[in-house]
Scaffold this active site. Structure first.
Site, mmCIF file in Angstrom:
data_model
loop_
_atom_site.group_PDB
_atom_site.id
_atom_site.type_symbol
_atom_site.label_atom_id
_atom_site.label_comp_id
_atom_site.label_asym_id
_atom_site.label_seq_id
_atom_site.Cartn_x
_atom_site.Cartn_y
_atom_site.Cartn_z
ATOM 1 N N TRP A 134 0.823 -1.214 0.000
ATOM 2 C CA TRP A 134 0.000 0.000 0.000
ATOM 3 C C TRP A 134 0.862 1.271 0.000
ATOM 4 C CZ3 TRP A 134 -2.833 -3.374 -1.429
ATOM 5 C CH2 TRP A 134 -3.856 -4.042 -0.763
ATOM 6 N N ASN A 248 -7.316 -0.408 -4.617
ATOM 7 C CA ASN A 248 -7.371 -1.827 -4.300
ATOM 8 C C ASN A 248 -8.826 -2.298 -4.356
ATOM 9 O OD1 ASN A 248 -6.600 -4.447 -3.205
ATOM 10 N ND2 ASN A 248 -7.518 -3.755 -1.290
ATOM 11 N N GLU A 249 -9.147 -3.109 -5.378
ATOM 12 C CA GLU A 249 -10.456 -3.737 -5.556
ATOM 13 C C GLU A 249 -11.612 -2.739 -5.629
ATOM 14 O OE1 GLU A 249 -10.648 -6.606 -2.401
ATOM 15 O OE2 GLU A 249 -8.971 -7.786 -3.208
ATOM 16 N N GLU A 346 -2.959 -11.568 -6.670
ATOM 17 C CA GLU A 346 -3.142 -12.130 -5.327
ATOM 18 C C GLU A 346 -3.533 -13.588 -5.472
ATOM 19 O OE1 GLU A 346 -6.000 -10.038 -3.002
ATOM 20 O OE2 GLU A 346 -5.096 -8.062 -3.325
ATOM 21 N N TRP A 391 0.053 -14.142 -1.969
ATOM 22 C CA TRP A 391 -0.539 -13.446 -0.817
ATOM 23 C C TRP A 391 -0.364 -14.348 0.395
ATOM 24 C CZ3 TRP A 391 -2.985 -8.656 -0.411
ATOM 25 C CH2 TRP A 391 -3.593 -8.388 0.830
#
Length: 466
Positions: A134, A248-249, A346, A391
Site C-alpha cells: 500500500w 485496491n479492488e 493475489e 498473498w
C-alpha cells in the site's frame, strides 16, 4: 629392413587415427553449431510469438510499447510489449512476486522498521522480484494523509524507506493509491472529508462527487511527485516502482451498470498519466462477468458488465489503450487477454478458518505449485502468463498481523524451495529469451516511434484474491 617397415606401418596407422579423430571432432562441432542455431531459432520464435501480439483496437501504425522515461540497463522502467513485460533494451521480465501490504506502517516505527529490510532480504533470497504494498493510509492511526492534502512527513519518509530498501534488494513495487474498503481509510474516508455523507450519500459518492474526486487527484499528484528523502529520486522517475494501481479492488455497488466506475477510471487514469507518463498503470479491480455470461454467473454480481471470464475480458477504458491485466488464475485462460500480459496479483491459501475450509501447509504448497505450473505452461507456449504475486510474505515476529495466508519463508522450508525453484525457471527463461532475441527485439525497440502524451498507454488492470 623389417624394423623400418614396421615403423612405417605404425606411422600410417597413427596418421589414420589422427584423421579419424579430427573428422569426429569436426562432426561434433558441426552438430553443436546446428543445435545452437536450432535452439536460437526456437527461442527467437518463442520471443517473437510473445512480442508480436497487437492489442485489439490498435491500428498497427502506432507503437506497441509504452512511452517511458527509461533509466537504461537492467534497472530501467518496466513496460509492456505485446504479451510481455520488458525492461532495459527489451529484456523479458517474467514476475515471481508477493504481497506485503503493511510495509509503510511498520517502517514508521524505528522498532519495527528493520522488518521491512528483513522481508525484502528473505524475498530476494528466493528470487522474488516484485512486491505489492500500500502507498496509502487515509485518516486514523499512522495516517499518511491526515486530512485532504495534509501529510505526515514521518509516514511519507517511511514510504520513502520502503522504496529505497526495495531498490537495494532489486525488488520492484506495485503501489495501490487508495482502498475500496474501510481498512486504512479507504474511499469512505474521502467521503467523510467532503461531508457528502451528511447529505445521505454512501461511500460510493467517492466516484461521483466532484469535491471528492478533486481530493483524490491532489493525493495522486502528491504521491507521484514525491521526492524520496533517502534516494533523492522523485517517485514518478523511479524504476523501482513497476506500476501504480488506482485502487485496491474498486467497486461501485450503487451502479450495477458499471458506468459510474468506468467514468471514474477513465478520468483518474488520464490524470495519473498526465502526471507520470513513465510508469505502468493498473486499475486494481477484480473484473466482472460479461453480458454473454450464463445467468447463474451474473446472479449477485455488483458490476455485471465488468466481471470477465473465458475470454470475456472487457477493457475498462477503451482509450487510452489497455496494456496489462491483473487477475485470478482460471484454468486454460492464461493465453493472453486482448494481447496483454496477465499478472496474477493475489493468490494464496489460508491455513486458518472454518472447518472444511482450512488448508494444511502441504495443500497450500500444492496450490502454489499448481499456480506456478499454469504460469510456466503459458510462458513456454508464448501465452500471456507474465507472473504471479503470492498473498502474502511475512517476516518473523509479525504473527499478530497474520490473516491466515502468511508465508514466513524461514519457517516454511518446503514453500521457500518451491518459490526459489520457480524463480530459477523464470530467470532461465528470461535469460535465454533475451539472448536469442537480442538483435530482433532490440531492433524492434529502436525502430519504435514515441507516443504522444494524448496517446500514452494506460495499463488498466484487473486482479482477484484467491
Amino acid at each position: 629392413m623389417e624394423t623400418s617397415y614396421r615403423e612405417e606401418e605404425a606411422r600410417r596407422k597413427a596418421s589414420l587415427l589422427h584423421c579419424i579423430f579430427f573428422f569426429l571432432l569436426g562432426a561434433l562441432a558441426m552438430a553443436a553449431a546446428i543445435a545452437v542455431l536450432h535452439e536460437s531459432s526456437y527461442w527467437e520464435w518463442r520471443c517473437n510469438r510473445l512480442t508480436d501480439i497487437v492489442v485489439d483496437g490498435d491500428d498497427g501504425d502506432g507503437p506497441s510499447s509504452s512511452e517511458v522515461v527509461d533509466g537504461g540497463g537492467e534497472w530501467g522502467m518496466v513496460r509492456t510489449r505485446g504479451a510481455q513485460f520488458v525492461v532495459g533494451g527489451g529484456r523479458p521480465f517474467y514476475v515471481n512476486g508477493f504481497n506485503t501490504y503493511w510495509l509503510m506502517v511498520l517502517a514508521v516505527d524505528p522498532s519495527t522498521r528493520g522488518k521491512v529490510t528483513e522481508v525484502f532480504r528473505q524475498a530476494a533470497a528466493v528470487g522474488l522480484t516484485v512486491c505489492r504494498t500500500w502507498a496509502f493510509n487515509d485518516g486514523g492511526w499512522r495516517a499518511l494523509q491526515k486530512s485532504p492534502g495534509v501529510y505526515d512527513e514521518e509516514v511519507f519518509k517511511a514510504l520513502d524507506f520502503v522504496v529505497s530498501e526495495a531498490r537495494k534488494h532489486k525488488i520492484r513495487l506495485i503501489l495501490p493509491l487508495i482502498n475500496n474498503w474501510d481498512d486504512y481509510g479507504g474511499k469512505a474516508q474521502y467521503v467523510r472529508w467532503a461531508q457528502a455523507a451528511a447529505a445521505g450519500a454512501g461511500a460510493d459518492a467517492f466516484f461521483s462527487d466532484e469535491t471528492v474526486r478533486g481530493y483524490f487527484k491532489s493525493h495522486v499528484t502528491a504521491v507521484l511527485t514525491r521526492v524520496n528523502a533517502y534516494t533523492g529520486v522523485a517517485y514518478r522517475d523511479d524504476p523501482t516502482i513497476m506500476a501504480w494501481e488506482l485502487m485496491n479492488e474498486p467497486r461501485c455497488a450503487s451502479d450495477p451498470t458499471g458506468d459510474t466506475l468506468q467514468a471514474w477510471i477513465a478520468e483518474m487514469a488520464f490524470h495519473v498519466k498526465s502526471v507520470d507518463p513513465a510508469h505502468l498503470l493498473g486499475v486494481g479491480a477484480e473484473g466482472f462477468y460479461g453480458p454473454s455470461s450464463p445467468p447463474a454467473r451474473l446472479r449477485g454480481e455488483p458490476q455485471r458488465r465488468l466481471r470477465p471470464r473465458r475470454g470475456q475480458l472487457r477493457p475498462q477504458t477503451p482509450r487510452p489503450r489497455v496494456r496489462f491485466c491483473l487477475r485470478s488464475p482460471v484454468p486454460g485462460e492464461l493465453g493472453g487477454v486482448r494481447g496483454m500480459p496477465v499478472l496474477l496479483a493475489e493468490f494464496g491459501v489460508s491455513t486458518r478458518g472454518r472447518p472444511g475450509r482450512r488448508s494444511t501447509r502441504p495443500s497450500r504448497d500444492a496450490f502454489i505449485e499448481a499456480v506456478y505450473g499454469a504460469m510456466l505452461r503459458s510462458t513456454r507456449r508464448g501465452g500471456g502468463g507474465a507472473g504471479a504475486l503470492l498473498w502474502q510474505v511475512f517476516p518473523e515476529g509479525t504473527d499478530y498481523m497474520d490473516d491466515g495466508y502468511a508465508v514466513v519463508l524461514p519457517r516454511a522450508a518446503a514453500t521457500a524451495g518451491i518459490v526459489a525453484a520457480h524463480s530459477r525457471r523464470l530467470q532461465s527463461f528470461n535469460s535465454r529469451c533475451a539472448w536469442s532475441c537480442r538483435w530482433g527485439c532490440n531492433k524492434r525497440d529502436n525502430d519504435t516511434a514515441e507516443t504522444t502524451t494524448a496517446e500514452a498507454d494506460v495499463d488498466v488492470s484487473f486482479h482477484h484474491e484467491l
